[in-house]
Design a protein around this motif. Structure first.
Motif, PDB file in Angstrom:
ATOM      1  N   UNK A  62     -22.019 -26.592 -47.816  1.00  0.00           N
ATOM      2  CA  UNK A  62     -22.615 -25.322 -48.224  1.00  0.00           C
ATOM      3  C   UNK A  62     -21.500 -24.596 -48.627  1.00  0.00           C
ATOM      4  N   UNK A  63     -20.282 -24.251 -48.058  1.00  0.00           N
ATOM      5  CA  UNK A  63     -19.000 -23.832 -48.349  1.00  0.00           C
ATOM      6  C   UNK A  63     -18.338 -24.364 -49.643  1.00  0.00           C
ATOM      7  N   UNK A  64     -18.949 -25.758 -50.277  1.00  0.00           N
ATOM      8  CA  UNK A  64     -18.165 -26.222 -51.179  1.00  0.00           C
ATOM      9  C   UNK A  64     -18.812 -25.750 -52.514  1.00  0.00           C
ATOM     10  N   UNK A  65     -19.838 -25.030 -52.384  1.00  0.00           N
ATOM     11  CA  UNK A  65     -20.531 -24.561 -53.801  1.00  0.00           C
ATOM     12  C   UNK A  65     -21.108 -22.977 -53.803  1.00  0.00           C
ATOM     13  N   UNK A  66     -21.632 -22.644 -52.509  1.00  0.00           N
ATOM     14  CA  UNK A  66     -22.385 -21.403 -52.441  1.00  0.00           C
ATOM     15  C   UNK A  66     -21.482 -20.355 -52.772  1.00  0.00           C
ATOM     16  N   UNK A  67     -20.397 -20.269 -52.403  1.00  0.00           N
ATOM     17  CA  UNK A  67     -19.399 -19.213 -52.621  1.00  0.00           C
ATOM     18  C   UNK A  67     -19.194 -18.900 -54.218  1.00  0.00           C
ATOM     19  N   UNK A  68     -18.991 -20.084 -54.978  1.00  0.00           N
ATOM     20  CA  UNK A  68     -18.717 -20.127 -56.380  1.00  0.00           C
ATOM     21  C   UNK A  68     -20.047 -19.615 -56.998  1.00  0.00           C
ATOM     22  N   UNK A  69     -21.267 -19.627 -56.428  1.00  0.00           N
ATOM     23  CA  UNK A  69     -22.377 -18.914 -56.948  1.00  0.00           C
ATOM     24  C   UNK A  69     -22.611 -17.469 -56.653  1.00  0.00           C
ATOM     25  N   UNK A  70     -21.551 -16.900 -55.935  1.00  0.00           N
ATOM     26  CA  UNK A  70     -21.812 -15.535 -55.531  1.00  0.00           C
ATOM     27  C   UNK A  70     -22.016 -15.010 -54.038  1.00  0.00           C
ATOM     28  N   UNK A  71     -22.297 -16.180 -53.223  1.00  0.00           N
ATOM     29  CA  UNK A  71     -22.900 -15.950 -51.901  1.00  0.00           C
ATOM     30  C   UNK A  71     -21.719 -15.727 -50.810  1.00  0.00           C
ATOM     31  N   UNK A  72     -21.780 -14.878 -50.046  1.00  0.00           N
ATOM     32  CA  UNK A  72     -20.893 -14.700 -49.012  1.00  0.00           C
ATOM     33  C   UNK A  72     -21.437 -15.396 -47.620  1.00  0.00           C
ATOM     34  N   UNK A  73     -20.547 -15.939 -46.610  1.00  0.00           N
ATOM     35  CA  UNK A  73     -21.355 -16.514 -45.758  1.00  0.00           C
ATOM     36  C   UNK A  73     -20.781 -15.756 -44.351  1.00  0.00           C
ATOM     37  N   UNK A  74     -21.612 -15.467 -43.461  1.00  0.00           N
ATOM     38  CA  UNK A  74     -21.280 -15.316 -41.756  1.00  0.00           C
ATOM     39  C   UNK A  74     -21.718 -16.489 -41.059  1.00  0.00           C
ATOM     40  N   UNK A  75     -20.870 -16.725 -39.977  1.00  0.00           N
ATOM     41  CA  UNK A  75     -21.235 -17.953 -39.013  1.00  0.00           C
ATOM     42  C   UNK A  75     -21.440 -17.006 -37.877  1.00  0.00           C
ATOM     43  N   UNK A  76     -22.315 -17.321 -36.931  1.00  0.00           N
ATOM     44  CA  UNK A  76     -22.586 -16.842 -35.808  1.00  0.00           C
ATOM     45  C   UNK A  76     -23.129 -17.900 -34.930  1.00  0.00           C
ATOM     46  N   UNK A  77     -23.454 -17.356 -33.474  1.00  0.00           N
ATOM     47  CA  UNK A  77     -23.973 -18.484 -32.497  1.00  0.00           C
ATOM     48  C   UNK A  77     -25.174 -19.233 -33.248  1.00  0.00           C
ATOM     49  N   UNK A  78     -25.893 -18.459 -34.079  1.00  0.00           N
ATOM     50  CA  UNK A  78     -27.373 -19.058 -34.516  1.00  0.00           C
ATOM     51  C   UNK A  78     -27.027 -19.809 -35.883  1.00  0.00           C
ATOM     52  N   UNK A  79     -25.877 -20.143 -36.194  1.00  0.00           N
ATOM     53  CA  UNK A  79     -25.722 -20.877 -37.467  1.00  0.00           C
ATOM     54  C   UNK A  79     -24.990 -20.301 -38.655  1.00  0.00           C
ATOM     55  N   UNK A  80     -25.266 -20.416 -39.933  1.00  0.00           N
ATOM     56  CA  UNK A  80     -24.942 -19.958 -40.990  1.00  0.00           C
ATOM     57  C   UNK A  80     -25.762 -19.073 -41.749  1.00  0.00           C
ATOM     58  N   UNK A  81     -25.158 -18.032 -42.341  1.00  0.00           N
ATOM     59  CA  UNK A  81     -25.874 -17.207 -43.150  1.00  0.00           C
ATOM     60  C   UNK A  81     -25.146 -17.077 -44.590  1.00  0.00           C
ATOM     61  N   UNK A  82     -25.637 -17.253 -45.549  1.00  0.00           N
ATOM     62  CA  UNK A  82     -25.400 -17.035 -46.959  1.00  0.00           C
ATOM     63  C   UNK A  82     -26.255 -15.889 -47.475  1.00  0.00           C
ATOM     64  N   UNK A  83     -25.390 -14.949 -48.251  1.00  0.00           N
ATOM     65  CA  UNK A  83     -26.285 -13.960 -48.810  1.00  0.00           C
ATOM     66  C   UNK A  83     -25.730 -13.667 -50.086  1.00  0.00           C
ATOM     67  N   UNK A  84     -26.303 -13.180 -51.082  1.00  0.00           N
ATOM     68  CA  UNK A  84     -25.758 -12.684 -52.447  1.00  0.00           C
ATOM     69  C   UNK A  84     -25.424 -10.937 -52.087  1.00  0.00           C
ATOM     70  N   UNK A  85     -24.618 -10.561 -52.751  1.00  0.00           N
ATOM     71  CA  UNK A  85     -24.166  -9.166 -52.783  1.00  0.00           C
ATOM     72  C   UNK A  85     -25.547  -8.288 -52.954  1.00  0.00           C
ATOM     73  N   UNK A  86     -25.530  -7.238 -52.428  1.00  0.00           N
ATOM     74  CA  UNK A  86     -26.503  -6.209 -52.627  1.00  0.00           C
ATOM     75  C   UNK A  86     -26.055  -4.718 -52.940  1.00  0.00           C
ATOM     76  N   UNK A  87     -26.184  -4.144 -54.045  1.00  0.00           N
ATOM     77  CA  UNK A  87     -25.366  -2.922 -54.341  1.00  0.00           C
ATOM     78  C   UNK A  87     -25.888  -2.084 -53.231  1.00  0.00           C
ATOM     79  N   UNK A  88     -25.204  -0.980 -53.023  1.00  0.00           N
ATOM     80  CA  UNK A  88     -25.343  -0.022 -52.175  1.00  0.00           C
ATOM     81  C   UNK A  88     -26.454   0.813 -52.659  1.00  0.00           C
ATOM     82  N   UNK A  89     -27.702   1.082 -51.630  1.00  0.00           N
ATOM     83  CA  UNK A  89     -28.802   1.803 -52.102  1.00  0.00           C
ATOM     84  C   UNK A  89     -30.108   0.922 -52.673  1.00  0.00           C
ATOM     85  N   UNK A  90     -29.609  -0.342 -52.894  1.00  0.00           N
ATOM     86  CA  UNK A  90     -30.531  -0.933 -53.384  1.00  0.00           C
ATOM     87  C   UNK A  90     -31.137  -2.256 -52.552  1.00  0.00           C
ATOM     88  N   UNK A  91     -32.541  -2.745 -52.776  1.00  0.00           N
ATOM     89  CA  UNK A  91     -32.927  -3.457 -51.824  1.00  0.00           C
ATOM     90  C   UNK A  91     -32.523  -4.838 -52.417  1.00  0.00           C
TER      91      UNK A  91
END
Length: 138
Positions: A19-48
């Protein structure tokens, strides 16, 4: 609205490479924790968030993860060139081919798509419907 999508993985490191081979190129950031991987697109401050997050996690019940028959997650690329590049990157990172990038007769004339399986067998699509590019009818 879909809030998030989760796929199972028994080998989180293999999933991370894939997933790190293509999701960052689509704008996703990734965090890895004890429960796996989380990919998210940026959310502007104050927006849902308007796009769903994507999670790759071990199964909750502890049984082996498996790709669902008929289940697929699709990610939109900017254009056909990006579809081809990201499809190739995902293959090099441990994915398997489920359909080379190209137009499909069953879909609209601008729907350009490549299909993959992640290392666990989950089906992934990378597509573009960019109206500024050639269609299959051009």
């Amino acid at each position: 609205m879909i809030a998030y999508v989760t796929v199972g993985a028994d080998d989180i490191e293999a999933a991370n490479r894939f997933y790190s081979a293509f999701l960052p190129a689509l704008g996703y950031s990734m965090t890895q924790g004890s429960e796996g991987l989380s990919f998210a697109l940026p959310v502007p401050t104050g927006e849902a968030p308007i796009h769903p997050d994507f999670y790759v996690k071990p199964t909750f019940d502890g049984r082996p993860a498996s790709g669902g028959n008929g289940t697929m997650v699709a990610f939109e690329a900017a254009d056909q060139v990006q579809v081809r590049a990201l499809h190739a990157a995902a293959l090099a990172a441990g994915g398997s081919d489920e359909g080379q990038p190209g137009f499909r007769a069953n879909y609209g004339p601008r729907f350009y798509v490549g299909y993959l399986r992640d290392p666990q067998g989950n089906k992934i699509a990378l597509f573009s419907s960019n109206p500024n590019e050639a269609s299959r009818d051009d």
